[in-house]
Design an enzyme around this catalytic site. Structure first.
Site, PDB file in Angstrom:
ATOM      1  N   GLY A  53       1.098  -1.081  -0.056  1.00 53.99           N
ATOM      2  CA  GLY A  53      -0.370  -0.216  -0.389  1.00 53.99           C
ATOM      3  C   GLY A  53       0.227   1.255   0.194  1.00 53.99           C
ATOM      4  O   GLY A  53       0.068   2.181  -0.096  1.00 53.99           O
ATOM      5  N   TRP A  55       2.047   2.817  -2.260  1.00 54.77           N
ATOM      6  CA  TRP A  55       1.814   4.062  -3.699  1.00 54.77           C
ATOM      7  C   TRP A  55       0.195   4.703  -3.091  1.00 54.77           C
ATOM      8  O   TRP A  55       0.342   5.181  -3.652  1.00 54.77           O
ATOM      9  CB  TRP A  55       1.926   3.770  -4.739  1.00 54.77           C
ATOM     10  CG  TRP A  55       3.402   2.531  -5.142  1.00 54.77           C
ATOM     11  CD1 TRP A  55       4.599   3.035  -4.627  1.00 54.77           C
ATOM     12  CD2 TRP A  55       3.561   2.687  -6.576  1.00 54.77           C
ATOM     13  NE1 TRP A  55       5.473   2.483  -5.484  1.00 54.77           N
ATOM     14  CE2 TRP A  55       5.235   2.679  -6.616  1.00 54.77           C
ATOM     15  CE3 TRP A  55       3.351   2.867  -8.113  1.00 54.77           C
ATOM     16  CZ2 TRP A  55       5.956   2.568  -8.073  1.00 54.77           C
ATOM     17  CZ3 TRP A  55       3.845   2.755  -9.473  1.00 54.77           C
ATOM     18  CH2 TRP A  55       5.358   2.883  -9.151  1.00 54.77           C
ATOM     19  N   ASP A  79      -6.162  -5.300  -5.444  1.00 57.62           N
ATOM     20  CA  ASP A  79      -4.759  -6.798  -5.471  1.00 57.62           C
ATOM     21  C   ASP A  79      -5.244  -7.818  -4.992  1.00 57.62           C
ATOM     22  O   ASP A  79      -6.456  -8.320  -4.535  1.00 57.62           O
ATOM     23  CB  ASP A  79      -3.678  -6.753  -3.907  1.00 57.62           C
ATOM     24  CG  ASP A  79      -2.699  -6.838  -4.595  1.00 57.62           C
ATOM     25  OD1 ASP A  79      -0.820  -6.154  -4.841  1.00 57.62           O
ATOM     26  OD2 ASP A  79      -2.563  -8.213  -3.927  1.00 57.62           O
ATOM     27  N   ASP A  95      -8.706  -9.628  -8.896  1.00 59.83           N
ATOM     28  CA  ASP A  95      -7.952 -10.360 -10.442  1.00 59.83           C
ATOM     29  C   ASP A  95      -7.490  -9.304 -11.232  1.00 59.83           C
ATOM     30  O   ASP A  95      -8.848  -8.939 -12.314  1.00 59.83           O
ATOM     31  CB  ASP A  95      -8.055 -11.915 -10.794  1.00 59.83           C
ATOM     32  CG  ASP A  95      -6.942 -12.138 -11.671  1.00 59.83           C
ATOM     33  OD1 ASP A  95      -6.184 -11.225 -11.750  1.00 59.83           O
ATOM     34  OD2 ASP A  95      -7.281 -13.173 -11.834  1.00 59.83           O
ATOM     35  N   ASP A 120       3.159  -0.854  -9.360  1.00 59.75           N
ATOM     36  CA  ASP A 120       3.892  -1.218  -8.603  1.00 59.75           C
ATOM     37  C   ASP A 120       4.352  -3.320  -8.559  1.00 59.75           C
ATOM     38  O   ASP A 120       5.378  -3.722  -7.577  1.00 59.75           O
ATOM     39  CB  ASP A 120       3.941  -0.816  -7.340  1.00 59.75           C
ATOM     40  CG  ASP A 120       5.575  -0.693  -6.674  1.00 59.75           C
ATOM     41  OD1 ASP A 120       6.899  -1.194  -7.716  1.00 59.75           O
ATOM     42  OD2 ASP A 120       6.061  -0.896  -5.653  1.00 59.75           O
ATOM     43  N   LYS A 160       5.992  -0.729 -13.459  1.00 59.82           N
ATOM     44  CA  LYS A 160       6.903  -1.949 -12.590  1.00 59.82           C
ATOM     45  C   LYS A 160       7.643  -2.541 -13.616  1.00 59.82           C
ATOM     46  O   LYS A 160       7.368  -3.038 -14.743  1.00 59.82           O
ATOM     47  CB  LYS A 160       7.177  -2.303 -11.294  1.00 59.82           C
ATOM     48  CG  LYS A 160       8.392  -2.893 -11.728  1.00 59.82           C
ATOM     49  CD  LYS A 160       9.382  -3.469  -9.744  1.00 59.82           C
ATOM     50  CE  LYS A 160       8.125  -3.423  -9.110  1.00 59.82           C
ATOM     51  NZ  LYS A 160       8.756  -3.890  -7.170  1.00 59.82           N
TER      52      LYS A 160
END
Lengths: 295, 1225
Positions: A53, A55, A79, A95, A120, A160
């Protein structure tokens, strides 16, 4: 080596704990934002693969600053795993490869679209490099796919990436949706790490593009394009203040010289779930000591 | 292959072994990167090797059935896949050469380069009508019950869908001579998809497996990233999405591996959660499963093989478990379901595993090694161990005591195993009995009231002589085979004999008996058997004086050649006595003093065994190498060397810790173990002709016993060290288990429940290093238990358990060629040697043996494998030469600010065999230069940083003219420190010469240049992307001035500072500082990962750098030398060329292979050759000459060497593995 050794090795880890971030990666988003001003005027954001958490924390802080009268900032954090609650952040356990997740995100914005999508997320790295890069690419493409459902045209996408052998193929994919793609490495990300962040700006879906969660496979070209002159290249930007902290550098702890006084802070938020918890539990009970070899 | 036209030709690759499969019980196929190899298990001989293509990485090999061509020729159809590619190949095996090795070759039948998704499994399919019964490709695929060829291939993809491809042609009709790929772009359509189905569950899979071999019966098991295993039928009638039939839910992490049992009644899954789960899927509605924990990291794969489960893991081990499907509930409670843990790979991960029908398990490691194991070696906890362990009960007393009253309290007092078939017992009533263990019959050897109520038994290693020590101080000496009359000998004083040691003497009929008496005295006796007279005589030689307060002697060894007795004591001391100091006709009661008294050999714990080994001619200068090994109850073993013995290495000579390939030696954790014997100390003291005043060494004579290292093996006890077949074996106890650990090969060979480790309560005997014939006897409660195993069908399966040598088990951070290695024999090629170190904390050295002919393979011959300290990754290393052409210095640096100096000596082994091979001109030449390499730690650099966590990032080493034996080591640190150390050979220690700090960042690179006209420049570069140029000429001059006037004092001071429990802080007596750099240039946006500096003469200095920002930069620097002031002025320094897109990812290393060509490598796994033009106007231009893919993931380091004969550069890139490129003209 005690608990403080990680503090000694990693200045950003220490700072994250001091400043109340759930993970050191908070600095990465902040440094990327400093360079690209991505969060300027943003009021609606989506954080994919958000746990633990950090970000969302950064988004929350920035978006509240941006908030105008009568307008409410909205952050949806998605998530697979449960995440400890954060004030002002709507959490969605789901998902990102599923249509239902996209629909649910959109529903939170009352028919509007997000200004920015960040991700991320990193998969479990096995050590088989080509496998890891493939899975990471799938994760990124899934994030991109869901982004095409929820991002407004002109919005940005930050994710990322691992700068591995197939990275130029991913650039090609992203270029289809974003005219401006930059590979960026914040100074809080270690020099020795393969990780970087792809900053995609000015979302411009191809004409007649219809988002479709049913087809997560973007047509990846054969890998024979590697290293050839026709590979897609994107600019690289190192971001973060050059005079700021260096994540590779070993800093003396405050009051160093007499480290006994140094107080190790507990992590801001312990992980609430991990795949190896049962194994760890057994280890605590001494199972591995009895069972395992002597080495 | 793209590389055909490249100048950089790949010539060698070692990377993780990711795929293994047996063709039959002797021929193994292995996949390593793009290379597919066949190896003969029995001889470890490589039969063939092919390269599948640039982008290939073999993930799995899938066998089809065998086609018998003729009496001696067979062909095996198989496929390999990796990522999105798949190839159908055929292995042809010709055994017509009879006793010679079979010849094998590969045929490339169909190559499909690019599937639409990542392949997780592939399966051969037959027409249902062609399959008589069983589906043929079950686990081992060694059942050629089907003679017809398969017709199609099923492919399972990472997005949980399956496609069936039809083979374009009956593969059995293709001639064995066909060698080309039958598929071209034109006829790709001849490989049609005949069926395709998506699972209803859309998700990503890390793993999946098919079951059965016909489309009608085909199942797929998907291991999802959401921790579930899904079983679904591939062929179904309605819709394009197949429904999930069974969900196996229970894992707490991603599934990494999934396999079916051969009969399809069970599924085996492994996961991120570190568990193995076996799912019984026979019941239609309820699914039960068992869970197995044990691996200490993630589990990659597990298969069910008969009574066993065999798993491989990230923890680099292969484990064997009891198959829970065959275990009933009562047994399942037994906590120990893991039967064996095989640790043959270094570092991280075992990736491949295959099991032959003969029970030979092959594992492939992340370290690039292939290891063989035998299922029949499993003893611990198996029914085998139960069946082979029997109680030993004394016979009815009346059978050996004729006048027994029945009131005797009879039991075994002590026992020894004298041979594979015999054991000897002393009983409470004073009898010595021998038992024929095959027949279970008993005989009386001797009886005497002397042995009543107490005896301490021992036998000679040959098992012929048994000696019993008595309460009265007498020795009873008996022959097991009645070679001589029983003998009763006096041991002086009438003191109770606590321990007896029967040691081999000068010949087979001569022994030394060492007795330890209850009053803490030690006597040495000579026992000689006279064969003619069938008698034996025992005479007192001397007593040995123990140091004060000595508690007890637990270990003894006699060396007849040097006439030395070695003792190991309970208070951790090793004592050496020289029996030659005795006068021949001295009086009876001579008591000898020790010549060596080495304390704290095992911390403060008991020295439990000791052994001495002489290797003739293997030491420095052709002298004998004399080593001593001991084990201790601290769980460690210690290695020592003897210096100054006749014919052996002399005091002050450079010795070799470690010579050739097979001996892997761990250096002990010297951070924990402070009493590490330090070479520099003793040596410098002795060189100055002083007697060492250290209390751990009496140097009254010139004989020195020097601790080389100590290595901890177990948290329990080590009780015995033995050398068998040249391998060092250690026996110990941990958690009531006895184990035998092969230290040479780093794996546990044997472990078994045996109760506690009390001395005299266990006996162990084995015949060879594989422990094929092994006996163990131990007390369990009041019972005496005897275990025996005879591995009969065994040794012929394979000779060498290490089928393929390994490389580093984790990322290599730096490798450096030894640039000026000299040939050791005239006419022979100079050996190509490199040292490497990395995240696995190991320092390794290898000899690269280049490709010479078509039939020989390139090879890396391991020369040395050391672990300087646990948990300290090596980041950098550099060579330096000494005045001796065969002796070099190596400096290593890394985590926790550790820097060490090593002495590396090279010699020719006195026994070796080098195969002669035919070169291109047809001449017979030796394949390589035989080489024995010894590596000895000389010194550890003191600490200088505030923070212990500081890493040493890079080193650069140089010597100055007129200062021989003085090596300057420039080191850069993660806390922005820049230091130059002097390593002085005369005193073997580091002195801090220059200490500075710059960049305020983690410094990544350091380099130096000795300018032709004079002066020394140093270059540093950091994560800020800047290169700083330093003139260190003045600072070095000033340092040398003060150092030379004060040399001895400095040397002494620093010498003592590097010895002892902990590393001392650096002394700063003569330290110089640096002002500001002579120049600073900003070349990259972030970290400078590669820096190569070269003096181009009239063109000035060129620095080529590669950055984390993907860019390649050329910086030109002009300097002016002021001879009077001895300073270097930088007149200009600027970036003259920059290619921001040189690579797709961070550049990791840069080398110049000559003045006009640069080679770079990057995280994008490419090797690029660049042409460099220095322009007249002071600029530069760089253009790409060629680029190609490299098979080393995470490349971190690159180095180059010019091969002397060929006069062309060899480039090596290392990361996870290593790849060599021959740069052709």
């Amino acid at each position: 080596m005690g608990k403080s050794s990680k503090d000694k090795r990693d200045v950003y880890y220490r700072m994250a704990k001091e400043q109340g971030w759930r993970a050191r990666s908070a600095f990465k988003l902040m440094q990327v934002d400093e360079e690209f001003n991505l969060l300027e005027g943003v009021t609606k954001a989506v954080d994919l693969c958000a746990a633990p958490g950090s970000w969302s924390q950064v988004l929350s802080k920035k978006l509240v600053e941006n908030q105008k009268e009568g307008e409410e900032a909205k952050i949806v954090a998605v998530d697979l795993q449960a995440m400890a609650p954060l004030p002002g952040v709507i959490q969605l356990q789901g998902d990102i490869t599923k249509q239902s997740t996209a629909d649910q995100i959109i529903s939170y914005f009352d028919g509007e679209m997000a200004d920015i999508v960040v991700c991320d997320g990193a998969p479990d790295v096995t050590g088989l490099h080509d496998m890891d890069e493939y899975i990471q690419a799938q994760l990124l493409l899934a994030a991109l796919n869901i982004t095409t459902h929820v991002l407004r045209p002109g919005g940005s996408f930050v994710a990322k990436i691992f700068r591995g052998k197939d990275i130029t193929l991913l650039y090609t994919q992203l270029k289809v949706f974003f005219p401006k793609v930059t590979c960026s490495k914040p100074r809080s990300s270690r020099n020795s790490s393969i990780e970087a962040f792809i900053v995609c700006q000015d979302y411009t879906p191809p004409k007649d593009y219809v988002p479709n969660m049913g087809n997560p496979l973007l047509d990846l070209a054969p890998s024979d394009a590697q290293g050839n002159s026709n590979r897609t290249i994107v600019p690289f930007i190192a971001c973060g203040d050059l005079s700021g902290f260096d994540s590779d550098m070993t800093y003396a702890l405050p009051d160093s010289g007499n480290n006994e006084d140094y107080k190790v802070l507990a992590p801001v938020q312990m992980p609430i779930t991990a795949p190896y918890l049962s194994a760890m539990e057994k280890k605590r009970k001494g199972f591995f000591n009895e069972q395992m070899s002597k080495k | 292959m793209d590389s055909v036209h490249k100048r950089a030709q790949p010539v060698h690759l070692t990377t993780p072994v990711t795929a293994l499969a047996y063709h039959d019980n002797d021929i193994l196929l292995s996949g390593q990167g793009p290379y597919l190899k066949t190896t003969l298990i029995s001889t470890a001989e490589t039969l063939g090797c092919i390269h599948l293509g640039q982008d290939w990485k073999i993930h799995r090999i899938v066998m089809a059935n065998v086609q018998r061509i003729s009496e001696s020729i067979e062909a095996r159809l198989f496929m390999v896949f990796g990522a999105k590619s798949l190839k159908v190949l055929r292995l042809c095996v010709d055994r017509s050469s009879g006793s010679n090795s079979p010849s094998t070759w590969f045929q490339n039948l169909w190559n499909i380069p690019h599937f639409k998704d990542w392949i997780v499994d592939a399966q051969w399919l037959w027409n249902k009508a062609d399959l008589p019964g069983e589906h043929p490709t079950t686990r081992s695929s060694l059942r050629p019950s089907v003679t017809t060829p398969p017709t199609s291939i099923a492919i399972g993809y990472a997005h949980n869908f399956v496609e069936i491809y039809q083979l374009p042609q009956d593969p059995f009709t293709i001639s064995l001579e066909t060698s080309d790929n039958l598929l071209t772009d034109d006829n790709l359509s001849s490989f049609p998809v005949v069926y395709s189905v998506q699972s209803e569950e859309h998700c990503t899979l890390f793993c999946g497996r098919f079951h059965n071999n016909t489309l009608e019966d085909l199942w797929f098991a998907s291991g999802t990233v959401f921790c579930h295993a899904l079983l679904w039928k591939v062929h179904h009638d309605d819709g394009i999405e197949a429904p999930v039939v069974k969900s196996l839910i229970g894992h707490e992490g991603i599934l990494f591996g999934i396999r079916w049992n051969d009969d399809g009644k069970a599924v085996c899954t492994v996961s991120d959660d570190r568990s193995i789960r076996i799912w019984d899927i026979t019941h239609p509605t309820t699914i039960t499963h068992t869970t197995h924990f044990g691996h200490t990291a993630r589990v990659w794969d597990c298969q069910i093989v008969g009574p066993y489960l065999i798993s491989i893991s990230e923890d680099a081990s292969c484990r064997v478990w009891r198959n829970p499907l065959l275990t009933n509930a009562a047994e399942a409670d037994d906590a120990s379901d893991c039967l064996a843990c095989w640790e043959g790979h270094e570092g991280k991960s075992a990736w491949g595993v295959a099991v032959s029908d003969h029970g030979v398990v092959t594992t492939g490691g992340g370290d690039g090694g292939i290891h063989l194991w035998r299922l029949d070696s499993i003893v611990a906890g198996t029914t085998d161990a139960e069946q082979n362990t029997k109680d030993v009960d004394l016979p009815t007393i009346a059978t050996y005591i004729p006048d027994a009253t029945g009131n005797e309290k009879e039991f075994v007092r002590d026992f020894v195993i004298t041979s594979q078939e015999q054991s000897v017992y002393s009983t409470n009533t004073g009898y010595i009995l021998v038992r024929d263990d095959e027949k279970g019959t008993w005989n009386t050897l001797f009886h005497s009231p002397l042995l009543k109520n107490y005896s301490s038994l021992e036998s000679s290693t040959c098992g012929r002589v048994v000696v019993a020590g008595c309460l009265s101080g007498k020795l009873v000496i008996v022959s097991v085979a009645n070679e001589f009359e029983p003998l009763i000998a006096e041991t002086l004083g009438g003191i109770k004999i606590q321990f007896v040691f029967v040691l081999n003497g000068s010949d087979r009929n001569n022994f030394r008996i060492v007795v330890f008496r209850a009053n803490c005295t030690v006597g040495v006796f000579n026992l000689t058997i006279s064969a003619e007279s069938a008698t034996a005589t025992c005479s007192h030689i001397c007593d040995l004086r123990l140091p004060n307060n000595n508690k007890a002697i637990h270990a003894a060894y006699f060396s007849p050649h040097y006439n030395l007795v070695l003792l190991g004591s309970r208070d951790s001391t090793v004592l050496v006595y020289n029996l030659s100091q005795l006068n021949g006709d001295s009086e009876v009661s001579t008591t000898l003093d020790s010549i060596i008294d080495l304390k704290r050999c095992h911390g403060s714990e008991t020295v439990s065994s000791i052994l001495m080994v002489t290797e003739a001619g293997e030491g420095v200068g052709g002298k004998d190498r004399i080593s001593v090994y001991s084990t201790g109850r601290d769980g460690s073993w210690t290695k020592y060397r003897f210096l100054g013995l006749p014919g052996g290495e002399t005091v002050g000579s450079v010795s070799s810790v470690n010579d050739d390939d097979d001996e892997d030696v761990d250096m002990g954790d010297s951070d924990n173990e402070g009493d590490y014997a330090n070479e520099s100390h003793g040596k410098s003291a002795l060189q100055r002709g002083q007697e060492s005043s250290l209390d751990d060494r009496k140097s009254g004579t010139t004989v020195v016993l020097q601790k080389i290292f100590r290595s901890k093996i177990t948290r329990g006890w080590l009780e015995q060290v033995f050398i068998m077949d040249g391998e060092l074996l250690l026996l110990g106890f941990f958690n009531k288990k006895l184990f035998v650990y092969n230290e040479s090969k780093h794996f546990e060979i044997f472990s078994m429940h045996s109760g506690a480790a009390n001395r005299r309560r266990w006996r162990f005997l084995t015949n060879n290093a594989r422990l094929e014939h092994t006996r163990l006897m131990y007390h369990s409660g009041y019972k005496l238990r005897s275990f025996a195993r005879q591995l009969t069908a065994g040794s012929e399966l394979f000779k060498n358990a290490k089928l393929q040598n390994n490389f580093h088990g984790r990322e290599v951070r730096q490798m450096r060629f030894l640039n000026d290695a000299q040939p050791l024999v005239e006419g022979a090629p100079a050996p190509i040697i490199f040292a490497s170190g990395g995240e696995d904390c190991r320092l390794r050295m290898f000899q690269y043996i280049p490709y010479k002919t078509k039939n020989s393979c390139t090879a890396l011959k391991p020369l040395c494998n050391l672990k300087p300290s646990v948990g300290s990754a090596l980041r950098c290393l550099e060579w330096s030469c000494t005045s001796d052409p065969h002796s070099y210095l190596l400096f290593t640096g890394g985590a926790v600010e550790s820097m060490r100096a090593w002495q590396v000596g090279m010699s020719i082994p006195n026994s070796y065999q080098v195969p002669m091979i035919e070169d291109h001109a047809g001449n017979m030449i030796p394949e390589h230069t035989p080489l024995s390499l010894g590596c000895l730690e000389l010194a550890q650099c003191p600490h200088a940083s505030e923070n212990m966590e500081t890493r040493i990032m890079d080193l650069s080493v140089f010597k100055l003219d007129g200062h021989s034996g003085k090596h300057f080591v420039a080191a850069v640190y993660s806390d922005a420190a820049i230091r130059v150390w002097l390593f002085d050979e005369a005193v073997n220690s580091f002195v801090l010469a220059i200490d500075a700090s710059y960049h305020a960042k983690c410094i990544l690179q350091v380099s130096h240049l000795k300018l032709e006209e004079g002066g020394v420049l140093m270059f540093t570069a950091a994560t800020d992307g800047k290169i700083a140029v330093w003139d260190i000429t003045g600072a070095l001059d000033r340092f040398l001035e003060v150092y030379s006037t004060d040399e001895i004092k400095t040397a002494q001071a620093s010498s003592s500072s590097s010895v002892g429990r902990e590393r001392k802080r650096a002394r700063r007596d003569h330290v110089q500082t640096l002002g500001t750099p002579a120049a600073e240039v900003s070349v990259h946006m972030s970290g400078v990962n590669g820096l190569f500096v070269q003096d181009m003469g009239v063109d000035g200095i060129v620095a080529v750098s590669g950055g984390d920002d993907n860019a390649l930069s050329v910086t030109r620097i002009r300097t002016v030398w002021d001879a009077k002031l001895r300073t270097v002025k930088v007149s200009s320094a600027k970036v003259v060329h920059r290619n921001a897109y040189a690579h797709g990812s961070a550049i990791q290393a840069v080398v110049m292979i000559n003045t006009t060509e640069v080679v770079t490598t990057s995280q994008d796994q490419m090797l690029t050759v660049w042409g460099l033009n220095l322009l007249e106007d002071g600029g530069a231009d760089m253009h790409m000459l060629e680029t190609q893919f490299i098979h080393v993931p995470d490349p971190s380091t690159m180095d180059t060497i010019v091969m002397r004969e060929e006069q062309r550069p060899l480039v090596a890139i290392a990361g996870i593995g290593v790849q060599f490129f021959d740069i052709q003209k």
